[in-house]
Design a protein around this motif. Structure first.
Motif, PDB file in Angstrom:
ATOM      1  N   ARG A  60       0.766  -1.168  -0.226  1.00  0.00           N
ATOM      2  CA  ARG A  60       0.107   0.135   0.123  1.00  0.00           C
ATOM      3  C   ARG A  60       0.761   1.446   0.053  1.00  0.00           C
ATOM      4  NH1 ARG A  60      -3.230   2.589   5.174  1.00  0.00           N
ATOM      5  NH2 ARG A  60      -3.986   4.269   4.026  1.00  0.00           N
ATOM      6  N   ASN A  61       1.770   1.048   0.714  1.00  0.00           N
ATOM      7  CA  ASN A  61       2.876   2.147   0.805  1.00  0.00           C
ATOM      8  C   ASN A  61       3.435   2.595  -0.308  1.00  0.00           C
ATOM      9  OD1 ASN A  61       2.445   2.719   3.382  1.00  0.00           O
ATOM     10  ND2 ASN A  61       3.905   1.613   4.339  1.00  0.00           N
ATOM     11  N   ARG A  78       1.540  11.525 -10.405  1.00  0.00           N
ATOM     12  CA  ARG A  78       0.762  12.458 -10.364  1.00  0.00           C
ATOM     13  C   ARG A  78       1.713  13.630 -10.576  1.00  0.00           C
ATOM     14  NH1 ARG A  78      -2.000  12.940  -5.441  1.00  0.00           N
ATOM     15  NH2 ARG A  78      -2.332  10.864  -5.576  1.00  0.00           N
ATOM     16  N   SER A  90       8.329   9.322   7.813  1.00  0.00           N
ATOM     17  CA  SER A  90       7.122   8.505   7.652  1.00  0.00           C
ATOM     18  C   SER A  90       7.473   7.313   8.086  1.00  0.00           C
ATOM     19  CB  SER A  90       6.435   8.876   6.237  1.00  0.00           C
ATOM     20  OG  SER A  90       6.129  10.198   6.289  1.00  0.00           O
ATOM     21  N   PRO A  91       6.412   6.571   8.485  1.00  0.00           N
ATOM     22  CA  PRO A  91       6.592   4.977   8.777  1.00  0.00           C
ATOM     23  C   PRO A  91       6.742   4.296   7.421  1.00  0.00           C
ATOM     24  CG  PRO A  91       4.383   5.522   9.471  1.00  0.00           C
ATOM     25  CD  PRO A  91       4.992   6.914   8.970  1.00  0.00           C
ATOM     26  N   LEU A  92       7.790   4.497   6.500  1.00  0.00           N
ATOM     27  CA  LEU A  92       7.885   3.647   5.331  1.00  0.00           C
ATOM     28  C   LEU A  92       9.469   3.120   5.474  1.00  0.00           C
ATOM     29  CD1 LEU A  92       6.933   6.478   2.889  1.00  0.00           C
ATOM     30  CD2 LEU A  92       5.499   4.725   3.502  1.00  0.00           C
ATOM     31  N   THR A  93       9.593   1.927   4.710  1.00  0.00           N
ATOM     32  CA  THR A  93      11.042   1.570   4.932  1.00  0.00           C
ATOM     33  C   THR A  93      11.575   2.342   3.514  1.00  0.00           C
ATOM     34  OG1 THR A  93      10.269  -0.344   3.382  1.00  0.00           O
ATOM     35  CG2 THR A  93      10.469  -0.653   5.679  1.00  0.00           C
ATOM     36  N   LEU A 106       9.176  12.096   3.866  1.00  0.00           N
ATOM     37  CA  LEU A 106       9.195  10.559   3.254  1.00  0.00           C
ATOM     38  C   LEU A 106       9.939  10.045   4.396  1.00  0.00           C
ATOM     39  CD1 LEU A 106       9.608  10.836  -0.476  1.00  0.00           C
ATOM     40  CD2 LEU A 106       7.699  10.406   1.004  1.00  0.00           C
ATOM     41  N   LEU A 107      11.389  10.368   5.009  1.00  0.00           N
ATOM     42  CA  LEU A 107      12.070   9.505   5.646  1.00  0.00           C
ATOM     43  C   LEU A 107      11.732   9.983   7.181  1.00  0.00           C
ATOM     44  CD1 LEU A 107      15.673  10.442   4.161  1.00  0.00           C
ATOM     45  CD2 LEU A 107      14.244   8.665   3.768  1.00  0.00           C
ATOM     46  N   LEU A 130       2.389   1.936  -3.579  1.00  0.00           N
ATOM     47  CA  LEU A 130       1.495   2.558  -4.411  1.00  0.00           C
ATOM     48  C   LEU A 130       1.493   4.133  -4.104  1.00  0.00           C
ATOM     49  CD1 LEU A 130      -0.975  -0.594  -4.832  1.00  0.00           C
ATOM     50  CD2 LEU A 130       0.825   0.206  -6.311  1.00  0.00           C
ATOM     51  N   ALA A 131       1.311   4.311  -2.647  1.00  0.00           N
ATOM     52  CA  ALA A 131       1.137   5.622  -2.475  1.00  0.00           C
ATOM     53  C   ALA A 131       2.265   6.351  -3.170  1.00  0.00           C
ATOM     54  CB  ALA A 131       1.020   5.714  -0.931  1.00  0.00           C
ATOM     55  N   VAL A 132       3.219   6.102  -2.761  1.00  0.00           N
ATOM     56  CA  VAL A 132       4.320   6.724  -3.313  1.00  0.00           C
ATOM     57  C   VAL A 132       4.342   6.760  -4.789  1.00  0.00           C
ATOM     58  CG1 VAL A 132       7.035   6.932  -3.450  1.00  0.00           C
ATOM     59  CG2 VAL A 132       5.836   6.372  -1.287  1.00  0.00           C
ATOM     60  N   LYS A 185       1.835   9.370  -6.122  1.00  0.00           N
ATOM     61  CA  LYS A 185       2.199  10.461  -5.872  1.00  0.00           C
ATOM     62  C   LYS A 185       3.372  11.041  -6.954  1.00  0.00           C
ATOM     63  CE  LYS A 185       5.902  12.468  -4.471  1.00  0.00           C
ATOM     64  NZ  LYS A 185       7.362  12.469  -3.907  1.00  0.00           N
TER      65      LYS A 185
END
Lengths: 258, 337
Positions: free
Chosen positions: A2-3, A13, A107-110, A104-105, A5-7, A10
């Motif tokens: 999900r993460n 877009r 946020s809870p994303l790897t 981005l860094l 795809l969100a990126v 973005k």
């Protein structure tokens, strides 16, 4: 996922919110159109001449061999080489300049989720270019009768070729805040990887074989013929994975000093 | 809620933050005060997981920011010094994107955007491109972004930098409104901000904590006596002599005089409120009392005292006999380099 795809969403877009997507698409369509026209015109003239001479026992001319293959292998690989830096140069450089990299860094994303998201976003825009290519080639099917089977290998080839370039370009984009620099470095390196093959044209021996093997465009030749050779697939996939890996290392280093 | 223990951060050979330790309780508003380049931003970046610490441990809501970064980041909202916005996006698009990467459940995204837009007063620009908004709106969008996943911890790096006075007041009110529900750490180099928004202050200079306490405590600790400013009309020498005799007064100094109007700075013993006595003394002697007010040592003075090198000589005021017990957590860094 999900993460990722969100990126990716973005990024895609962002391409269409800015002139980049339209610029890349326009340049591609114009160059592709010009070469498509000139190849087709040459083909038509040649086939008239052949007919006038009564064939002379030569095999009939074939659209795949005379238009599609040279267009893809000789022209589009170079056009893409030129355009991919435009797509990749902003991926990290823009975030670094505007400070959104901090968002981005933190946020809870790897890191990998961010990298893959960016890669997929760029890949999505690139896929639009590939689709445009086959829009032109589709015209040949309306007015002629080419063989459809090689198209599968050609699509796969174009996508893999693009994936390898995009991954490398993304890596160059992590080096700097300046998009222009990221783009120029990518372009220079791509060009080098493209011409590498030329120097070995008359060379023999191990070294020239290795250098020739590293040429990015060389591995596209089989795809253009309609052949999916595993070694070519492995080559492009390895380059793409290498690019992603190097991007990850570079982002790591970025955090260390930033 | 936030535990920082022995945090040190080096950029190559330069030491940005040196052995900083502090805790922030749940619901508390902590202010980082320090000059530019003191290490405020670096400390905040480590807490948010943007930079790894060189040494030391940082835990947010019980999660170590190095070992369990995702859990810690899920509970942290961060507004960097310049709001991390994408100028091409509209406010709603941007908040929706941030909500997704912060892990807000898909169904709640819409309501969350509505709530934070309301809270940060950006509802009326929801569908405008962020790049076309004013600095004040952009800052508020940045704040909305930090709040979107309703984090337990909010880290705000100079939240009022670059805003106009009205916007500064609004932002401060907003932050005060958030206290209690969130644990907040904010940094600033603007002094009044700290006394207006924070319950506790850490003064940080050259990468070290120089002092900590409530704004009031800091004021008291540094001031060994009370100062009263008195303006009256009358014969200067006589007045001075009379004021000197008021019980509890240590010293009287004329500050400025114009014709008969004289302003005195009266130093009284700590804990003595001598204002009533001073007033009576002036009035009984038939002089005209024009003004009487206490003059606390302002945070500005404290700040200067703590962050300038010649601390021992009392940088804030030449009239100070000595610097009283500072109760410093650490010696000022100035003595090191």
């Amino acid at each position: 996922m999900r993460n990722v795809l969100a990126v990716a969403g973005k990024e895609l877009r962002a391409y269409f919110h800015s002139p980049i997507a339209y610029l890349v698409m326009t340049v591609y369509a114009a160059l592709l159109g010009f070469f498509f026209y000139s190849f087709t015109a040459t083909y038509v003239m040649q086939s008239f001449r052949m007919q006038a001479m009564g064939g002379m026992g030569a095999p009939p001319m074939n659209l795949n061999e005379y238009i599609i293959r040279p267009l893809l292998a000789g022209i589009l690989t170079v056009v893409i080489l030129l355009l991919v830096p435009l797509i990749t140069m902003r991926l990290y450089a823009e975030e670094k300049r505007s400070g959104t990299i901090e968002l981005l860094l933190t946020s809870p994303l790897t890191d990998l989720e961010i990298i893959l998201g960016k890669f997929l976003g760029a890949m999505a825009l690139y896929s639009v270019l590939v689709a445009m290519t086959f829009l032109y080639i589709g015209l040949l099917f309306i007015y002629g009768n080419p063989n459809a089977k090689p198209l599968i290998a050609q699509v796969v080839g174009l996508l893999l070729y693009g994936a390898a370039l995009l991954a490398l370009g993304m890596w160059f984009s992590t080096f700097t805040k300046n998009q222009i620099i990221a783009g120029v470095v990518a372009f220079a390196v791509f060009l080098l990887l493209f011409v590498m093959d030329w120097v070995t044209a008359y060379g023999t021996g191990r070294a020239s074989e290795v250098i020739s093997y590293m040429s990015l465009t060389k591995h596209f030749e089989n795809f253009a013929k309609g052949v999916i050779d595993l070694s070519d697939v492995v080559f492009y996939v390895s380059v793409a994975v290498l690019g992603i890996f190097l991007t990850a290392r570079s982002v790591e280093a970025l955090k260390g000093r930033a | 809620m936030i535990e920082v223990a022995g945090l040190t951060k080096r950029y190559g050979p330069t030491l940005a933050v040196s052995d900083v330790s502090f805790d922030v309780q749940k619901g508390e508003v902590l202010g980082f005060l320090g000059p530019n380049g003191a290490g405020k931003t670096t400390t905040m970046r480590v807490i948010t997981g943007y930079l790894p610490p060189s040494e030391g441990k940082v835990r947010v809501a019980g999660y170590d920011v190095v070992e369990e970064p995702l859990e810690a980041k899920r509970r942290t909202g961060y507004l960097p010094e310049s709001p991390p916005v994408y100028p091409d996006m509209t406010v709603v698009e941007y908040l929706a994107f941030v909500a997704r990467i912060k892990g807000v459940p898909r169904k709640e995204i819409k309501t969350r955007i509505g709530e934070v837009s309301e809270k940060c007063a950006v509802t009326d620009v929801q569908h405008r491109q962020i790049g076309k908004l004013s600095k004040g709106y952009r800052q508020r969008v940045g704040l909305a972004q930090a709040l979107i996943h309703n984090p337990e911890v909010l880290i705000l790096d100079e939240p009022t930098a670059g805003l106009d006075p009205k916007q500064i007041i609004e932002t401060r009110e907003l932050i005060r409104g958030l206290a209690g529900q969130h644990t907040i750490v904010l940094s600033t180099h603007i002094l009044p901000e700290v006394s207006k928004t924070c319950e506790r202050v850490l003064v940080i200079n050259q990468g070290r904590i120089v002092a900590s306490g409530t704004p009031d405590e800091l004021t008291h600790r540094l001031q060994g006596y009370e100062t009263v400013l008195l303006t009256a009309e009358g014969p200067a020498a006589e007045m001075m002599e009379r004021l000197q005799r008021v019980a509890g007064v240590n010293m009287v100094e004329p500050r400025d005089a114009a014709d008969l109007r004289v302003t005195f700075e009266v130093h009284a013993e700590k804990g003595h409120d001598v204002r009533a006595e001073l007033a009576r003394a002036v009035v009984e002697s038939q002089w005209k009392l024009l003004e009487l007010k206490t003059s606390g040592l302002s945070l500005e003075d404290i700040f200067l005292q703590l962050t300038t090198k010649d601390l021992g000589e009392g940088a804030a005021g030449e009239s100070q006999p000595s610097v009283p017990d500072l109760n410093l957590e650490d010696k000022p860094a100035a003595s090191e380099n």
